[in-house]
Design a protein around this motif. Structure first.
Motif, short mmCIF file in Angstrom:
data_model
loop_
_atom_site.label_atom_id
_atom_site.label_comp_id
_atom_site.label_asym_id
_atom_site.label_seq_id
_atom_site.Cartn_x
_atom_site.Cartn_y
_atom_site.Cartn_z
N ARG A 43 0.83 -1.21 0.00
CA ARG A 43 0.00 0.00 0.00
C ARG A 43 0.86 1.25 0.00
O ARG A 43 2.08 1.19 0.08
N HIS A 44 0.12 2.40 -0.11
CA HIS A 44 0.74 3.73 -0.06
C HIS A 44 1.78 3.91 -1.18
O HIS A 44 2.94 4.21 -0.92
N PHE A 46 2.39 6.17 -4.21
CA PHE A 46 1.99 7.38 -4.92
C PHE A 46 3.23 8.20 -5.35
O PHE A 46 3.41 9.34 -4.96
N GLN A 87 -0.78 16.84 -7.08
CA GLN A 87 -0.93 15.58 -6.35
C GLN A 87 -0.82 14.41 -7.32
O GLN A 87 -1.00 14.55 -8.52
N ASP A 89 -1.78 10.15 -8.10
CA ASP A 89 -2.70 9.06 -7.79
C ASP A 89 -2.02 8.08 -6.84
O ASP A 89 -0.82 7.82 -6.93
N GLU A 90 -2.82 7.50 -5.94
CA GLU A 90 -2.31 6.50 -5.02
C GLU A 90 -2.72 5.12 -5.50
O GLU A 90 -3.88 4.87 -5.81
N TYR A 91 -1.73 4.20 -5.52
CA TYR A 91 -1.97 2.85 -6.01
C TYR A 91 -1.78 1.84 -4.88
O TYR A 91 -1.17 2.12 -3.84
N ARG A 92 -2.27 0.63 -5.17
CA ARG A 92 -2.09 -0.51 -4.27
C ARG A 92 -1.69 -1.71 -5.13
O ARG A 92 -2.31 -1.95 -6.17
#
Length: 227
Positions: A43-44, A46, A87, A89-92
């Motif tokens: 996680r987290h 970006f 900003q 995009d945040e990926y997983r």
């Protein structure tokens, strides 16, 4: 392969699958770079498209296409979209339930076997050459006949030269032959003897020593005495 129903996996499991997946060079490079920004639970993530482009030495549009390819393959999921400029995009990192249907992934055995086969082919192609045989030592040449030059004549038995010889041709040390053999003459043919010298085929009369005084006939001597 999957630990949870939603596709959540650890970072190590995800990297192991991506390493064996047949994604292409560019999408795989972007995927492995994404893994460097993820936590241990995947996680987290970006980093942003621009940062990934700099890290992978690719253009902005190429990185965008690679991220889209990873989403279609079921390897990443968008957690939060960027709400304002600046900003990212945040990926997983995920492994979708049907990921094996979307992309080709080698098994661990296939992966190891392919690497071993490639290494064996390269060893056969670049096999070191056999050592060459050492060169045999050169055999000594037989003694070469030498004789008179164009201007004078030499005595082949004693090493003495005639009066008209060239100054550059002189007897060698210890009474041997000449230090520099003269050029062969067209009318004189020489044959080597047992002692290493040579004898002329044609007989030449011995040269007259110019330093010897003339001999007085006996008659003239008698006449001079009687007076």
């Amino acid at each position: 392969m999957l630990e949870h129903a939603d596709g959540s996996v650890t970072l190590r499991q995800w990297v192991d699958v991506v390493r064996r997946a047949r994604l292409g060079r560019t999408p795989k490079a972007v995927a492995l770079m994404l893994a460097t920004y993820a936590d241990n639970d995947g996680r987290h993530v970006f980093p942003g498209v621009a940062r990934l482009a700099v890290d992978c030495e690719l253009t902005y549009n190429v990185v965008q296409t690679a991220l889209q390819r990873l989403r279609q393959a079921g390897l990443i999921d968008v957690v939060r979209k960027a709400s304002r400029p600046g900003q990212a995009d945040e990926y997983r990192l995920i492994l979708a339930a049907d990921v094996l249907d979307r992309i080709d992934v080698l098994t661990p055995g296939q992966h190891a076997g392919t690497a071993s086969e490639l290494a064996a082919r390269r060893r056969g192609r670049y096999r070191p050459a056999a050592p060459s045989r050492p060169a045999e030592p050169a055999q000594p040449l037989p003694p070469t006949a030498w004789g008179a030059d164009h201007d004078g004549r030499c005595d082949l038995h004693t090493g003495a030269w005639g009066a008209g010889h060239s100054p550059s041709y002189r007897p060698g040390p210890h009474g041997g032959g000449p230090s520099v053999p003269p050029a062969p003459h067209g009318d004189r043919h020489l044959h080597p003897t047992v002692t290493g010298t040579c004898t002329p085929r044609r007989h030449h009369p011995p040269s007259t020593d110019r330093t010897t005084p003339p001999t007085i006939p006996p008659l003239m001597l008698f006449v001079r005495t009687s007076r």
